[in-house]
Design an enzyme around this catalytic site. Sequence first.
Site, short mmCIF file in Angstrom:
data_model
loop_
_atom_site.label_atom_id
_atom_site.label_comp_id
_atom_site.label_asym_id
_atom_site.label_seq_id
_atom_site.Cartn_x
_atom_site.Cartn_y
_atom_site.Cartn_z
N GLY A 1 1.90 2.04 10.79
CA GLY A 1 2.84 3.15 10.68
C GLY A 1 3.47 3.57 11.99
N SER B 1 2.92 -2.49 10.51
CA SER B 1 4.37 -2.55 10.73
C SER B 1 4.98 -3.91 10.40
CB SER B 1 4.71 -2.10 12.16
OG SER B 1 4.29 -0.76 12.36
N ASN C 1 0.88 -1.18 0.00
CA ASN C 1 0.00 0.00 0.00
C ASN C 1 0.91 1.23 0.00
OD1 ASN C 1 -1.83 2.02 0.41
ND2 ASN C 1 -2.30 1.47 2.54
N TRP C 2 1.07 1.81 -1.17
CA TRP C 2 1.99 2.95 -1.28
C TRP C 2 1.37 4.26 -0.80
CZ3 TRP C 2 4.38 2.01 -6.85
CH2 TRP C 2 5.32 0.98 -6.77
N LYS C 3 0.09 4.24 -0.49
CA LYS C 3 -0.60 5.46 -0.03
C LYS C 3 -0.35 6.60 -1.02
CE LYS C 3 -0.09 3.57 4.54
NZ LYS C 3 -0.17 3.75 5.96
N GLU D 1 -5.95 -5.16 10.32
CA GLU D 1 -4.93 -4.16 10.60
C GLU D 1 -5.27 -3.41 11.89
OE1 GLU D 1 -2.74 -2.88 6.82
OE2 GLU D 1 -4.56 -1.71 6.90
N GLY E 1 4.82 1.12 5.05
CA GLY E 1 6.20 1.60 5.07
C GLY E 1 7.20 0.68 4.40
N HIS F 1 -9.73 1.00 4.52
CA HIS F 1 -8.45 1.18 5.22
C HIS F 1 -8.67 2.13 6.40
CE1 HIS F 1 -4.37 2.48 6.10
NE2 HIS F 1 -3.97 1.36 5.54
N GLU G 1 -7.11 4.58 7.47
CA GLU G 1 -6.94 6.01 7.16
C GLU G 1 -8.18 6.56 6.46
OE1 GLU G 1 -3.12 5.75 5.20
OE2 GLU G 1 -2.24 5.13 7.10
C1 PEP Z 1 -1.00 0.10 6.04
O1 PEP Z 1 -1.04 1.29 5.80
O2 PEP Z 1 -1.89 -0.64 5.58
C2 PEP Z 1 0.08 -0.41 6.86
C3 PEP Z 1 -0.02 -1.62 7.35
O3 PEP Z 1 1.17 0.43 7.08
P1 PEP Z 1 2.55 0.04 7.83
O4 PEP Z 1 3.02 -1.24 7.20
O5 PEP Z 1 3.45 1.19 7.53
O6 PEP Z 1 2.23 -0.12 9.26
#
Ligand code: PEP
Length: 242
Positions: A166, A205, A8-10, A160, A227, A88, A90
């Site tokens: 993050g 993470s 997921n590059w956001k 998640e 990330g 998601h 966010e």
């Molecule tokens: C995400 O945004 O779906 C995610 C899991 O981010 P990270 O791996 O940076 O925690």
Amino acid sequence: MKKLMIANWKMNKNGKECAEFLIEFKSKYSNKIDAWIASQPLYIKLIINENVKAGLQNCSEHVSGAYTGEVSSRNFKEMGGNFVLIGHSERRQFFGETSKTCQAKLQTVLRENLTAVYCVGETLSERESGQTLAIVSDQLHQGLNDLSAANEENLVIAYEPVWAIGTGKTATPGQAQEVHSSIRKILSEKFPGFGSKVRLLYGGSVKPDNVEELLAQKDIDGGLVGGASLKAKDFLALCGDK
Ligand code: PEP
């Protein structure tokens, strides 16, 4: 069940960075683990290739019409896209999405013959007050309500925990497995024909140094990664290609 790793590059990476990533990634990717990438819609054409599936990070519940600024899953499919992330954290946190609005998007995405990756997870205060399983169960029941077009190919669930996204804090393999096993049970009851075969991803993470332990858990079929998906070397490592 083949494992699946979704990047997921956001709203990160410009066009040049996307292209450089893809050149490096494709030169070493062996397809041991399925690799899917959700970029900004602008770069979708760069990603589409025979080995890597391309996704949106969100879409409209409508397929066309006067919805300024929205992206249509039908048109995304027409451009060669494969999957859409829905719900998601966010999107839930910053854009007011609820499991009910996610349900409408899930319906649309499945009707348009794309794969839906439905994201669920609890906040830190919900975990600390012992509500994790109730929250996740509620998100699943509401979001997956009335999805007659779903099957094990076009539905993926990503657990998640919001407190792990993050933040560098990963759920322990045991914490993740506990929730995944209850998600598996809910899906098996909700979709008796195929629920037990839906891929369940863990996100929060995930990194090259914790991925093996997570993937070793019985009900963890892959990862959704923010990330650590931004560098080709790291994403290759997550896909088992060191
Ligand atoms: C995400 O945004 O779906 C995610 C899991 O981010 P990270 O791996 O940076 O925690």
